[in-house]
Design a protein around this motif. Structure first.
Motif, PDB file in Angstrom:
ATOM      1  N   LEU A 230       0.827  -1.211   0.000  1.00  0.00           N
ATOM      2  CA  LEU A 230       0.000   0.000   0.000  1.00  0.00           C
ATOM      3  C   LEU A 230       0.865   1.267   0.000  1.00  0.00           C
ATOM      4  O   LEU A 230       0.607   2.206  -0.763  1.00  0.00           O
ATOM      5  CB  LEU A 230      -0.928  -0.006   1.219  1.00  0.00           C
ATOM      6  CG  LEU A 230      -2.036  -1.072   1.205  1.00  0.00           C
ATOM      7  CD1 LEU A 230      -2.609  -1.261   2.606  1.00  0.00           C
ATOM      8  CD2 LEU A 230      -3.142  -0.690   0.216  1.00  0.00           C
ATOM      9  N   LEU A 231       1.889   1.282   0.836  1.00  0.00           N
ATOM     10  CA  LEU A 231       2.783   2.443   0.884  1.00  0.00           C
ATOM     11  C   LEU A 231       3.534   2.603  -0.429  1.00  0.00           C
ATOM     12  O   LEU A 231       3.768   3.725  -0.899  1.00  0.00           O
ATOM     13  CB  LEU A 231       3.763   2.303   2.054  1.00  0.00           C
ATOM     14  CG  LEU A 231       3.145   2.434   3.447  1.00  0.00           C
ATOM     15  CD1 LEU A 231       4.184   2.093   4.517  1.00  0.00           C
ATOM     16  CD2 LEU A 231       2.588   3.839   3.675  1.00  0.00           C
ATOM     17  N   HIS A 232       3.914   1.473  -1.020  1.00  0.00           N
ATOM     18  CA  HIS A 232       4.617   1.528  -2.303  1.00  0.00           C
ATOM     19  C   HIS A 232       3.711   2.134  -3.382  1.00  0.00           C
ATOM     20  O   HIS A 232       4.167   2.957  -4.188  1.00  0.00           O
ATOM     21  CB  HIS A 232       5.055   0.124  -2.720  1.00  0.00           C
ATOM     22  CG  HIS A 232       5.571   0.050  -4.118  1.00  0.00           C
ATOM     23  ND1 HIS A 232       6.785   0.569  -4.488  1.00  0.00           N
ATOM     24  CD2 HIS A 232       5.025  -0.472  -5.241  1.00  0.00           C
ATOM     25  CE1 HIS A 232       6.973   0.374  -5.783  1.00  0.00           C
ATOM     26  NE2 HIS A 232       5.924  -0.258  -6.265  1.00  0.00           N
ATOM     27  N   CYS A 233       2.451   1.756  -3.401  1.00  0.00           N
ATOM     28  CA  CYS A 233       1.513   2.314  -4.386  1.00  0.00           C
ATOM     29  C   CYS A 233       1.359   3.819  -4.203  1.00  0.00           C
ATOM     30  O   CYS A 233       1.307   4.576  -5.184  1.00  0.00           O
ATOM     31  CB  CYS A 233       0.158   1.623  -4.277  1.00  0.00           C
ATOM     32  SG  CYS A 233       0.159  -0.099  -4.822  1.00  0.00           S
ATOM     33  N   LEU A 234       1.296   4.269  -2.959  1.00  0.00           N
ATOM     34  CA  LEU A 234       1.172   5.701  -2.702  1.00  0.00           C
ATOM     35  C   LEU A 234       2.437   6.449  -3.106  1.00  0.00           C
ATOM     36  O   LEU A 234       2.370   7.540  -3.690  1.00  0.00           O
ATOM     37  CB  LEU A 234       0.870   5.947  -1.220  1.00  0.00           C
ATOM     38  CG  LEU A 234      -0.527   5.532  -0.743  1.00  0.00           C
ATOM     39  CD1 LEU A 234      -0.639   5.684   0.770  1.00  0.00           C
ATOM     40  CD2 LEU A 234      -1.607   6.358  -1.439  1.00  0.00           C
TER      41      LEU A 234
END
Length: 748
Positions: A230-234
């Motif tokens: 999720l953090l990578h996508c953001l």
């Protein structure tokens, strides 16, 4: 004869063949990629050439290679290894060669022989476990023994870490970045927190970190894995210009990455929200916007500062009855005759502490800036002029007739504080700031600028809102205009000095969605400053581009150093990479000039290069273009002369540079060039949009050659907008900076 080390390089399955030998020569080794060609003595007079990925090869080492024999078309028979083990020698002769191979500073053949003569086959054991015993060797005192011990331990530690990282499938360049970031904790971080690599190491995305984690036994549904995704996508969204992602888009992207159900991902997102690492905001139009918390706070702060500036007291003006006469007097004094539009723009800037002046090429934005700069000097006001890039600042200074700088230099970066000197608590010593080329201004830098504005100072943003948005996150200028809350002056009238330019005329046609006018090849004249050269085959288009730069435009009075090639994509036969390769070969071919390789890119003395990241320590920034003025092939170091300074680069720094004979349209923003060759082809379909075409055309000052096909031209003309950027800055200016927060990710 050999005692095996525990660490091995590469996959663990058995290889076709095994080869063991003593490394006698490093024929070639690229520290960026790890690729090496080695010569091994395998005993009985057998000397072998071996090639493969190797950490830091040092003569004297003993290796066991796993691979296969192959016949290279140029170099003949060699052993191609897929992994290797580093073995330690056990005989005195082998230990002497190992220690004197150059890996330990201060130990040559003579000293190595003396050490081995004292400790024999137990020499390496002594170095590992009882290094203080080195003082038993004649000529080695306590100070020298300590230095030798530290050198040995440093070498062994780095080698062990590199071998471990290689074992995880990481190449030399990535491994070196991990070591530089985490030092002696590198192995611990990779084993315990592999997903940190995706967030903190350039070049390592979620997929690489995930492969490492899976190899270390992390479960596919581990909450840490899902949080990392999720953090990578953001973070990836920020790299694409967004400030947030809609909840449905974030979950969809993370599901594609992880293969896990959205219910599990929502739970992981709630954990991130509870920890304060992400913030969920209720979108004014419905749904949820998911931010990295620092991005949400940054956007909110920018909105707060803009609203505070909008609510400040207006600047002092002469009495209204005298205003028209006063302006005309200033025009007579400066010799600048303002149009009605320009006069309204000047009044807007004088009446409001924050405003925007926007308009296309030739509409007189710079004339307004020159006039305002004169008024500031006449009234004793301190005015700063700045632009996002060095080229834009230099052009602003030339056209406005007063000093200008980049925004970074205006704010003064302090490497000891890792931030700008001017900011909260130390505002700029000015009464007003004018920013030119404001369409390039990204939100994080805008926030730094707003923090540095003193109380009562004004901010004027000048730019073309129809150009591409900034390379960095956000769309600052467009959001201010779109909000309807910031005063905006639009200049539409083309000045008579620019009205005769077909470049300017076509730019305005393109902006209105009308087909540009190009003279036919039969009607070209030396006075035409805008031509279209049709080439439907990409290879033929690339060849024509090179011909134009090396010959065609030179005959028209534009030497290669005044010509900039601009295209829309990086890859392909007419992408930046291939065009740079062709242009370098034509303009600066290999020969007597020194050069250095980084990956597949050759940097040669005299090359035009582009800085691709902000390097505050060296005061060189993303988009700066310079020329290589010195190269050291042995160390891989080089020096680049930029417009405002000369910068030295080590081999490890070369990833910051790219060749700049050809640039993307995004990288050319903020600059004007005497002549531009714009590549516009239907094979670049995904990137063809009207504002990209408009931005590319407006980079040309005196000559524009468009090379490509009409299908690509009309595709760009008909596509009115690039993909939407997710920001809520305009909505925050309309509704207030603090939008309602949501507590959980499962809200509809």
């Amino acid at each position: 004869m050999w005692n095996e080390r525990r660490l091995t390089l590469g996959e663990q399955e058995s290889a076709t063949e095994t080869l063991t030998g003593h490394l006698t020569r490093v024929v070639y080794h690229n520290p960026d990629t790890g690729w090496g060609v080695l010569t091994l003595d395998c005993g009985d007079g057998m000397s072998v050439t071996a090639a493969g990925l190797v950490a830091t090869p040092t003569t004297g080492e003993h290796l066991r290679l796993f691979g296969r024999w192959e016949t290279h078309p140029r170099f003949g028979r060699q052993f191609r290894f897929e992994r290797y083990e580093l073995l330690r020698p056990s005989t005195p002769e082998a230990i002497i060669k190992y220690l004197s191979g150059g890996m330990i500073k201060g130990v040559g053949p003579v000293l190595a022989s003396q050490i081995v003569q004292r400790f024999g086959a137990r020499t390496l054991e002594v170095l590992d476990e009882h290094p203080e015993r080195l003082t038993e060797v004649p000529g080695i005192g306590p100070t020298r023994a300590k230095a030798l011990c530290e050198a040995w331990q440093q070498h062994e530690q780095q080698r062990n870490v590199l071998l471990f990282l290689y074992q995880q499938g990481l190449g030399a360049a990535l491994s070196q970045r991990i070591i530089e970031r985490y030092g002696s904790r590198a192995v611990e971080v990779v084993e315990r927190e592999p997903y940190r690599l995706a967030l903190e190491i350039s070049g390592i995305g979620f997929l690489i970190a995930d492969r490492i984690a899976q190899g270390l036994g992390v479960a596919p549904d581990d909450p840490l894995r899902l949080q990392a995704a999720l953090l990578h996508c953001l973070e990836r969204a920020v790299g694409e210009g967004h400030y947030y992602l809609p909840l449905f888009s974030l979950l969809s992207q993370a599901q594609s990455l992880t293969g896990q159900e959205q219910e599990s991902l929502r739970y992981a997102l709630d954990l991130l929200a509870t920890e304060g690492r992400v913030t969920l905001v209720e979108h004014p139009a419905g749904g949820l916007a998911v931010y990295e918390t620092r991005r949400q706070q940054e956007e909110e702060e920018v909105a707060e500062r803009l609203l505070r500036l909008l609510g400040a007291e207006p600047r002092g003006l002469p009495p209204v009855d005298d205003l028209d006469r006063w302006l005309r007097h200033q025009e007579d004094f400066t010799g600048l005759e303002l149009t009605a539009e320009q006069r309204e723009a000047v009044l807007l800037a004088l009446r409001h502490p924050l405003c925007v002046i926007t308009g296309g090429p030739g509409t007189g934005k710079t004339t307004v800036v020159r006039f305002l700069a004169h008024l500031a000097r006449q009234s004793g006001k301190r005015l700063a002029l700045a632009a996002p890039t060095g080229r834009a600042a230099q052009r602003l200074e030339q056209l406005a007739g007063c000093p200008a700088s980049t925004i970074h230099r205006l704010l003064v970066y302090d490497p000891f504080r890792h931030g700008f000197r001017h900011g909260l608590g130390n505002p700029l010593p000015v009464d007003g700031v004018i920013i030119d080329e404001a369409s390039m201004l990204e939100v994080p830098l805008a926030n730094c600028l707003l923090r540095a504005l003193p109380e009562g100072a004004s901010l004027l943003l000048v730019g073309d809102a129809d150009q591409l948005p900034s390379v960095g996150p956000g769309q600052f200028l467009e959001d201010l205009v779109r909000s309807g809350e910031v005063p905006v002056a639009r200049l539409n009238e083309i000045h008579r000095q620019a009205a005769g330019s077909l470049i300017v005329q076509n730019a305005h046609r393109i902006n209105r969605g009308e087909p540009p006018h190009f003279p036919t090849p039969q009607t070209w004249t030396s006075e035409d400053d805008c031509v279209f050269i049709e080439r439907s085959d990409p290879q033929e288009a690339a060849e024509r581009v090179v011909q134009l730069v090396t010959n065609g435009l030179t005959r028209m009075g534009f030497p290669p150093e005044e010509v900039q090639v601009i295209t829309s994509l990086h890859r392909g036969p007419i992408g930046v990479q291939e065009l740079n390769r062709r242009l370098q070969a034509a303009l600066n071919p290999p020969g007597s000039r020194p050069e250095v390789m980084r990956g597949e890119t050759c940097f040669r003395l005299g090359d035009r290069v582009l800085q691709t990241v902000n390097d505050y320590d060296r005061m060189v920034f993303n988009g700066d273009i310079g020329k290589i003025v010195a190269v050291d092939p042995e160390t891989g170091a080089l020096a680049v002369a930029f417009e405002q300074n000369r910068v030295n680069y080590l081999r490890s720094d070369l990833e910051q540079l790219e060749l700049a004979y050809a640039l993307t349209v995004h990288k050319s923003q903020g600059s004007e060039y005497p002549a531009v060759v714009l590549v516009l082809h239907s094979s670049h379909y995904i990137m063809l949009h009207r504002n990209l075409l408009y931005t590319g055309v407006t980079r040309a000052k005196r000559m524009l050659c468009v090379v490509g096909d009409r299908k690509g031209l009309y595709k760009a003309l008909g596509s009115t907008r690039l993909a939407e950027r997710y920001t809520l800055l305009a909505e925050r200016l309309q509704c207030g900076p603090r939008l309602p927060l949501a507590a959980r990710a499962d809200y509809d």
